[in-house]
Design a protein around this motif. Structure first.
Motif: not given
Length: 564
Positions: A497-511
């Motif tokens: 769950l932490l890894l999927t949330r991290f990737i969601f965070c990373s993708a969101t901030l880049r956009m």
């Protein structure tokens, strides 16, 4: 004994009073001994806690069975019964701290709640003894901590109001010097309650309490064809050392959020919430539901290393250790020809309690490294076992300079080192990065400028987010170029769950259009394949759909540019 003539007391009643006094003295003696137990290590404390709990069980049942005799012959007061119940509540709370079993929080709540419902402390104000009133105030503070951990915010608000009235009465009657301290307690808890940047509202405008613990269906499940490791998250160190961050008791808001991300929803051990029945913690289920945790508020380097070594030593086979660092960044002072694991700075450790010889000398000489700092190199010895590190700091990138010396699974999730101006003011109420790991939807709403939302729309967005998490899990497990360390940790439900949330965070901030600089984005060690994950076109499309549901699509880039 408040009895005029000792000879008039029947033998049986005298024995009852004597037995009660013995149990009361024994319980106090054992309870006071708890603070001498080492705070680290999972074995040494259990038998002592068991004995203490045993005596309190007998004491509680004894005073229930012989209440009338104790009232008449001993002069048992209601606040004394309240004290016994309060100590049992504290015991359950300490069981929670030692074992991370959230069910014990319910038991603590049960006893604290009974004290309030039965007004055990109501007569304290009639006694001209300030130390008794302080016992009552401390009971309120402890009850508030338990309610915060159980997300019982309605009860917290009632307790804060009652505590405020009690403090006012206490300071007015006794003219004490600790008025400022108690007012600070009130301010801290008020700030803690208001730390969440978004309110979810029912149709009648009452606030919905959002729990961020792991519940059934929260995280992405492992589907057929996903090849992942079998590591289990067994232990976690949650460290908070941020200057000026909202805190209550010895929990910063970041620590509070992270500990909930590493726990399942609690279950009731007993169903009698209004009538405390004593559930022996020794009878806990054999399967540990949550990873064991150490909560370290502003530790010195010595303390941090001691707890880390204890966790490392007791880590079972096929298990992982998580280190979460929410701390002020420490930056390197000078330049050296060779850049090693002590040349990039790290995060701050507390210097208040560490007396180190030569500290003044170090201040004068720039060639020495900062000693009140956890450097990446300090963690090298612990990479002999699977290690999962999360760093939320202005110098998180120091931990990109790792070398995996021992070939064990090692992953670092690193926060952005700076945020756009619009989001910097919120840092006192907790880090945006940790908020994404704890409650990604709330973080998404916050960067979208939304401060409240109806529950119906919230639920709709949560459903969409679950779909995004499933897609991220698919992308990560089917990636051809991902480092195997990520997959080895992906088998554990909490780390997944932490890894999927991290990737969601990373993708969101880049956009997001406000996050323009590289330092605004999270990073990892080892690096994640960007085109397959954080800049994956399908994932970007899903994030834009979430933004459309919220009518904030204009805040996000339709496609990410090459330099991002």
């Amino acid at each position: 004994m408040s009895v005029a003539n000792d000879e008039d007391i029947p033998q049986g009643e005298r024995k009852t009073v004597t037995d009660f006094c013995y149990l009361l003295d024994k319980s106090k003696q054992l309870f006071n001994g708890l603070r001498d137990l080492p705070q680290y290590g999972q074995k040494q404390w259990q038998s002592y806690f068991g004995r203490t709990f045993d005596v309190y069980t007998k004491l509680w049942k004894f005073q229930q069975q012989h209440r009338q005799v104790l009232d008449n012959r001993y002069g048992l007061k209601r606040w004394q019964i309240g004290e016994i119940a309060s100590k049992i509540g504290q015991l359950y709370y300490h069981y929670y701290l030692r074992t991370s079993e959230t069910s014990y929080l319910n038991e603590a709540f049960s006893f604290y709640s009974a004290i309030r419902q039965r007004s055990y402390y109501s007569q304290v104000t009639k006694e001209d003894r300030p130390e008794l009133v302080v016992k009552k105030l401390r009971y309120y503070a402890r009850f508030i901590v338990v309610c915060l951990l159980l997300n019982k915010m309605d009860v917290v608000k009632d307790l804060v109001k009652e505590l405020s009235d009690e403090i006012e009465d206490y300071t007015h009657r006794f003219n004490t010097e600790d008025q400022l301290e108690w007012n600070l307690v009130l301010q801290e808890v008020a700030a803690f309650i208001e730390a969440d940047p978004v309110m979810v509202l029912n149709d009648d405008n009452t606030i919905v309490i959002i729990s961020n613990r792991l519940a059934e269906g929260t995280g992405p499940v492992l589907e057929q064809g996903m090849v992942v490791g079998q590591l289990v998250l067994a232990d976690a160190l949650i460290i908070g050392n941020c200057n000026n961050q909202v805190k209550f008791s010895e929990l910063t808001i970041d620590m509070f959020r992270m500990l909930q991300a590493l726990e399942r929803e609690p279950m009731n051990l007993t169903s009698q919430m209004n009538k405390p029945g004593l559930q022996d913690p020794a009878e806990k289920p054999t399967k540990r539901e949550n990873p064991h945790k150490y909560l370290l508020y502003k530790p010195t380097f010595s303390q941090l290393y001691t707890f880390l070594a204890a966790s490392f030593k007791e880590l079972p086979a096929n298990s992982a250790l998580l280190i979460y660092l929410s701390a002020t960044g420490v930056f390197p002072t000078g330049r050296s020809d060779y850049e090693g694991p002590y040349d990039f700075g790290g995060v701050l450790t507390n210097s208040n309690r560490d007396v180190v010889n030569g500290d003044a000398l170090h201040k004068r000489n720039q060639t020495y490294k900062e000693m009140h700092c956890l450097h990446p190199g300090d963690l090298y010895p612990f990479t002999r076992k699977p290690l999962f590190i999360i760093v939320d700091s202005s110098n998180s990138v120091a931990y990109k300079n790792f070398t995996n010396l021992f070939g064990q699974p090692l992953v670092c999730l690193l926060s952005p080192t700076a945020y756009p101006k619009a989001f910097q003011d919120h840092s006192q109420r907790g880090s945006l990065f940790t908020l994404f790991l704890n409650n990604p939807l709330m973080a998404f709403l916050f960067i979208s400028g939304l401060s409240s939302m109806r529950k119906g729309l919230w639920d709709k967005c949560q459903d969409h987010l679950r779909k995004i998490n499933r897609d991220i899990a698919q992308l990560l497990t089917h990636s051809r170029s991902i480092d195997q360390a990520f997959l080895q940790f992906f088998g554990d439900e909490f780390l997944r769950l932490l890894l999927t949330r991290f990737i969601f965070c990373s993708a969101t901030l880049r956009m997001h259009k406000s996050f323009k600089e590289t330092r605004n984005y999270p990073e990892t060690y080892p690096s994640l394949p960007r085109d397959e994950l954080v800049e994956n076109l399908h994932l970007q499309k899903q994030i834009l759909e979430l933004a459309s549901i919220l009518d904030v699509r204009n805040l996000f880039l339709e496609t990410t540019m090459d330099e991002y």
